[in-house]
Design a protein around this motif. Sequence first.
Motif, mmCIF file in Angstrom:
data_model
loop_
_atom_site.group_PDB
_atom_site.id
_atom_site.type_symbol
_atom_site.label_atom_id
_atom_site.label_comp_id
_atom_site.label_asym_id
_atom_site.label_seq_id
_atom_site.Cartn_x
_atom_site.Cartn_y
_atom_site.Cartn_z
ATOM 1 N N PHE A 288 0.829 -1.208 0.000
ATOM 2 C CA PHE A 288 0.000 0.000 0.000
ATOM 3 C C PHE A 288 0.863 1.256 0.000
ATOM 4 O O PHE A 288 0.568 2.229 0.683
ATOM 5 C CB PHE A 288 -0.917 0.014 1.235
ATOM 6 C CG PHE A 288 -2.001 -1.026 1.202
ATOM 7 C CD1 PHE A 288 -2.606 -1.399 0.018
ATOM 8 C CD2 PHE A 288 -2.416 -1.644 2.371
ATOM 9 C CE1 PHE A 288 -3.611 -2.360 -0.010
ATOM 10 C CE2 PHE A 288 -3.428 -2.611 2.358
ATOM 11 C CZ PHE A 288 -4.019 -2.964 1.162
ATOM 12 N N ASN B 42 1.413 5.325 0.690
ATOM 13 C CA ASN B 42 0.287 4.990 1.558
ATOM 14 C C ASN B 42 -1.045 5.457 0.999
ATOM 15 O O ASN B 42 -1.204 6.608 0.618
ATOM 16 C CB ASN B 42 0.495 5.594 2.950
ATOM 17 C CG ASN B 42 1.752 5.067 3.618
ATOM 18 O OD1 ASN B 42 2.441 5.786 4.307
ATOM 19 N ND2 ASN B 42 2.064 3.798 3.407
ATOM 20 N N LYS B 43 -2.026 4.550 0.992
ATOM 21 C CA LYS B 43 -3.332 4.868 0.425
ATOM 22 C C LYS B 43 -4.304 5.431 1.452
ATOM 23 O O LYS B 43 -5.301 6.045 1.081
ATOM 24 C CB LYS B 43 -3.939 3.639 -0.243
ATOM 25 C CG LYS B 43 -4.542 2.616 0.712
ATOM 26 C CD LYS B 43 -5.130 1.446 -0.040
ATOM 27 C CE LYS B 43 -5.839 0.478 0.884
ATOM 28 N NZ LYS B 43 -7.149 0.969 1.320
ATOM 29 N N ASP B 44 -4.051 5.189 2.742
ATOM 30 C CA ASP B 44 -4.956 5.689 3.776
ATOM 31 C C ASP B 44 -4.222 5.734 5.119
ATOM 32 O O ASP B 44 -3.039 5.412 5.198
ATOM 33 C CB ASP B 44 -6.219 4.825 3.872
ATOM 34 C CG ASP B 44 -5.913 3.345 4.074
ATOM 35 O OD1 ASP B 44 -4.808 3.025 4.581
ATOM 36 O OD2 ASP B 44 -6.769 2.499 3.735
ATOM 37 N N ILE B 45 -4.932 6.133 6.161
ATOM 38 C CA ILE B 45 -4.315 6.282 7.479
ATOM 39 C C ILE B 45 -3.792 4.952 8.016
ATOM 40 O O ILE B 45 -2.684 4.876 8.560
ATOM 41 C CB ILE B 45 -5.316 6.902 8.481
ATOM 42 C CG1 ILE B 45 -5.650 8.335 8.048
ATOM 43 C CG2 ILE B 45 -4.751 6.900 9.896
ATOM 44 C CD1 ILE B 45 -6.778 8.972 8.829
ATOM 45 N N LYS B 46 -4.573 3.879 7.847
ATOM 46 C CA LYS B 46 -4.153 2.581 8.371
ATOM 47 C C LYS B 46 -2.850 2.109 7.722
ATOM 48 O O LYS B 46 -1.937 1.628 8.411
ATOM 49 C CB LYS B 46 -5.253 1.536 8.144
ATOM 50 C CG LYS B 46 -4.933 0.192 8.791
ATOM 51 C CD LYS B 46 -6.093 -0.790 8.649
ATOM 52 C CE LYS B 46 -5.750 -2.118 9.316
ATOM 53 N NZ LYS B 46 -6.850 -3.099 9.201
ATOM 54 N N SER B 47 -2.748 2.265 6.409
ATOM 55 C CA SER B 47 -1.525 1.841 5.728
ATOM 56 C C SER B 47 -0.342 2.725 6.139
ATOM 57 O O SER B 47 0.795 2.250 6.232
ATOM 58 C CB SER B 47 -1.707 1.872 4.206
ATOM 59 O OG SER B 47 -1.989 3.168 3.732
ATOM 60 N N GLU C 134 0.043 4.053 9.109
ATOM 61 C CA GLU C 134 0.427 3.593 10.454
ATOM 62 C C GLU C 134 1.238 2.299 10.378
ATOM 63 O O GLU C 134 2.196 2.103 11.138
ATOM 64 C CB GLU C 134 -0.826 3.373 11.317
ATOM 65 C CG GLU C 134 -1.576 4.649 11.665
ATOM 66 C CD GLU C 134 -0.822 5.536 12.650
ATOM 67 O OE1 GLU C 134 0.154 5.062 13.257
ATOM 68 O OE2 GLU C 134 -1.203 6.708 12.792
ATOM 69 N N TYR D 110 -5.424 -0.825 -4.147
ATOM 70 C CA TYR D 110 -5.746 0.466 -4.754
ATOM 71 C C TYR D 110 -5.099 0.535 -6.136
ATOM 72 O O TYR D 110 -4.494 -0.425 -6.578
ATOM 73 C CB TYR D 110 -5.287 1.626 -3.865
ATOM 74 C CG TYR D 110 -3.792 1.873 -3.783
ATOM 75 C CD1 TYR D 110 -3.287 3.168 -3.864
ATOM 76 C CD2 TYR D 110 -2.879 0.835 -3.602
ATOM 77 C CE1 TYR D 110 -1.922 3.420 -3.765
ATOM 78 C CE2 TYR D 110 -1.532 1.079 -3.501
ATOM 79 C CZ TYR D 110 -1.045 2.377 -3.591
ATOM 80 O OH TYR D 110 0.306 2.617 -3.496
#
Length: 482
Positions: free
Chosen positions: A67, A70-75, A77, A367
Amino acid sequence: MGMTMTQKILADHAGLESVSAGELINAKLDMVLANDITGPVSINEFEENGFSEVFDRSKIALVMDHFVPNKDIKSAEQCKQCRTFAKKYDINNFYDVGEMGIEHALLPEKGLVAPGEAIIGADSHTCTYGALGAFSTGVGSTDVAAAFATGEAWFKVPSAIKFHLRGELSPYVSGKDVILHIIGMIGVDGALYKSMEFTGPGVASLSIDDRLTIANMAIEAGAKNGIFPVDDVTKKYLKNRLNRDYKIYEADDDANYDAIYDIDLSDIVPTVAFPHLPENTKTFSDIPEIEIDQVVIGSCTNGRFSDMKAAWEIIKGRHVAKGVRAIVIPATMQVYKECMQKGYIEDFIDAGFIVSTPTCGPCLGGYMGILASGERCVSTTNRNFVGRMGHTESEVYLASPAVAAASALTGKISDPRIVDSKAEVKAEKKAEKKLGKAEKLAGKAERAAAKAELAAEKAKTKESKSKARKPKATKKEKKTKK
């Protein structure tokens, strides 16, 4: 009884004179791998079990690729956790944005894996490195956590299947077609927990990239690992990549195999795996007209430079079909750079493709290419399970870069031998020439018509002016008329 190539490597790493299929052993490791998805799980286990140091910071690789960017907050982190771990233990081989790549293309490129080595990774396609004559396999994140600390892992010694290769591949046929042919032949569980060992004179005709692709998808046949002999092709590839010695292992003549398959590489043709299993293979003699919505060229299976080149040779100077989303993902920054230097990137863009930074992205439905309900994608990735690339009602067709590129141009699953044939190209050029000639004649006729119209207009104007300037009758003329 003799040992197979895989069994010899495992015996040596376990400190044993010999091993046999089914035996449980503990073996020392030369490389332990994790990525941005599996790494955090391994790190959590490592810390929860009280480990405070790694066995060898030069023999651990953390690759941020699934990911990333990074594609989003979780990735974000997850990557942060890996960065923190790599910094804390001073891990030599940490790869992140800007210098990363898809792990199974990156490690061979960087010389981090070598013949005769034992390698595990918290990713099922770690079996890729068998292309270089190594024993490599995917394991769970908890096994990787233990390996981070001890440098060892336990194995059940696998039995083996031999694939005797002869002949050479035909044009437009690659390692992807070979492994799809094999999986179609033996099934997704045809090599369950076995070693797939490739031998025979045909091996010499396969490039390292072909071998990496074949070994990469050994897991799709259920195998523990796939492995190739070390030959001149291997040594040439490794020449300027490795800074250490390595050991070459060969199977004993009397090694035992559960099955032996003889395959003539010249008989293999472009092959496509239909939804929803890699074993559901068809060749173009059996493929109906199937319209597609998307094409993905890349992944740890087919994102190397030779894959980019195979696709580029078909699309250069042409354009993707209307309505098709075409995505190219070079597997590493080095591959990306080579494509730029060769002009491939510009040509891909001109053809209607988008070109992404290295990432696993769409392969796992992450993604950069998610499919909606009812959409179809021809992809050079390695799995086409239900929902693999998005919606559970979407479809993924696995194919080589050549098939994917040809399909992007036509908007349907297409045979590259036809789409890129000399006759096809010649017909295209002839049609273009004919069209150009027709346009030229039309232009000439249009100019002639415009010229005639202008001449008529001039004549009319001249006549009007002539009437306007007509002289008045003289007295003599008037008298004559009377």
